[in-house]
Design a protein around this motif. Sequence first.
Motif, PDB file in Angstrom:
ATOM      1  N   GLU A 142       0.830  -1.199   0.000  1.00 41.01           N
ATOM      2  CA  GLU A 142       0.000   0.000   0.000  1.00 41.01           C
ATOM      3  C   GLU A 142       0.867   1.252   0.000  1.00 41.01           C
ATOM      4  N   LEU A 143       0.463   2.250  -0.789  1.00 40.42           N
ATOM      5  CA  LEU A 143       1.210   3.500  -0.903  1.00 40.42           C
ATOM      6  C   LEU A 143       0.530   4.609  -0.105  1.00 40.42           C
ATOM      7  N   THR A 144       1.341   5.430   0.554  1.00 45.14           N
ATOM      8  CA  THR A 144       0.875   6.630   1.244  1.00 45.14           C
ATOM      9  C   THR A 144       1.647   7.821   0.699  1.00 45.14           C
ATOM     10  N   SER A 145       0.932   8.827   0.210  1.00 46.02           N
ATOM     11  CA  SER A 145       1.580  10.029  -0.337  1.00 46.02           C
ATOM     12  C   SER A 145       1.813  11.032   0.779  1.00 46.02           C
ATOM     13  N   ASP A 146       3.077  11.350   1.035  1.00 43.64           N
ATOM     14  CA  ASP A 146       3.416  12.324   2.073  1.00 43.64           C
ATOM     15  C   ASP A 146       3.582  13.734   1.527  1.00 43.64           C
ATOM     16  N   PHE A 147       4.142  13.851   0.319  1.00 43.93           N
ATOM     17  CA  PHE A 147       4.552  15.170  -0.138  1.00 43.93           C
ATOM     18  C   PHE A 147       4.536  15.184  -1.666  1.00 43.93           C
ATOM     19  N   LEU A 148       3.804  16.114  -2.250  1.00 44.14           N
ATOM     20  CA  LEU A 148       3.730  16.268  -3.703  1.00 44.14           C
ATOM     21  C   LEU A 148       4.294  17.617  -4.104  1.00 44.14           C
ATOM     22  N   VAL A 149       5.132  17.641  -5.145  1.00 46.88           N
ATOM     23  CA  VAL A 149       5.675  18.888  -5.652  1.00 46.88           C
ATOM     24  C   VAL A 149       5.546  18.876  -7.173  1.00 46.88           C
ATOM     25  N   ASN A 150       5.158  20.029  -7.737  1.00 44.93           N
ATOM     26  CA  ASN A 150       5.000  20.123  -9.186  1.00 44.93           C
ATOM     27  C   ASN A 150       5.176  21.561  -9.647  1.00 44.93           C
ATOM     28  N   ASP A 151       5.426  21.720 -10.956  1.00 45.89           N
ATOM     29  CA  ASP A 151       5.522  23.053 -11.538  1.00 45.89           C
ATOM     30  C   ASP A 151       4.136  23.695 -11.590  1.00 45.89           C
ATOM     31  N   LEU A 152       4.142  25.037 -11.641  1.00 47.12           N
ATOM     32  CA  LEU A 152       2.891  25.778 -11.710  1.00 47.12           C
ATOM     33  C   LEU A 152       2.779  26.608 -12.979  1.00 47.12           C
ATOM     34  N   GLU A 153       3.782  26.538 -13.825  1.00 50.59           N
ATOM     35  CA  GLU A 153       3.742  27.239 -15.100  1.00 50.59           C
ATOM     36  C   GLU A 153       4.695  26.564 -16.065  1.00 50.59           C
ATOM     37  N   GLY A 154       4.606  26.940 -17.342  1.00 49.16           N
ATOM     38  CA  GLY A 154       5.505  26.371 -18.334  1.00 49.16           C
ATOM     39  C   GLY A 154       5.181  24.924 -18.633  1.00 49.16           C
TER      40      GLY A 154
END
Length: 240
Positions: A142-154
């Motif tokens: 089972e997977l648990t997502s702790d922290f998500l990061v992504n671009d906001l432009e481009g």
Amino acid sequence: MNDVERLREAMRATERTDRTALDLTTIMREGRRLRRRRRFAGASAVGLSVAVLVVGVAVGVERTRAPEPDRAGPAVTAPATRPTVTTPSPAQPQPRPVGDVVDSGIRYGDDQRVFYLVPVDVPRAPRVKIGLVAGRRAAGGELTSDFLVNDLEGSDRRPGFHEIGYDQSGPARPPVPTFGYFVGPAERIVGTVDGRRITARLARWSEDRQVVIFWFDPAVLAPGVRLDGIVARDAQGREL
């Protein structure tokens, strides 16, 4: 008796019997008293107008105050107005990984620290479709997502470094090592902090070999400590 009548009364009281002259001292004293009284009255009127103006502004602000923002929404949707990171809520569905899940080699009891990419929806940035998650995988898978990061432009595939994630886990979850991804033929990624050079661990994304996932060993770089700089180098040692 008003002020004008008082002045007239002073003039009449000081007339000589032949009514050819006036007592100028008395008249000037009464005149000065009248002018002072008018100045005080004017100052009071100004003070009243300022008080009314302040109250009017306060009422205007209260009427035009914007409503509080709606805090609800999917964890994998990021606003396009400023760079942010998202920590998925346990009550929300876990995003499904796109491609392979990368095992970092870091353990928290029976849980593994893993990294994987997930689909994201960024308003007004249609070329940003993936984000990188720092998660945990239990012994049962089972997977648990702790922290998500992504671009906001481009674009999420533009060459170079993209958003870097720093620990914001708090005491409720295991610390998250500093992590991110680079697009390009990187064979080595080195960060600097306080004059020290720290080499990151790397893994290529199974869906696009140009996407290089990297993270720093928490024993070498404490989670949450900001990097002073970071560079990527190719197989020949050239900076990308």
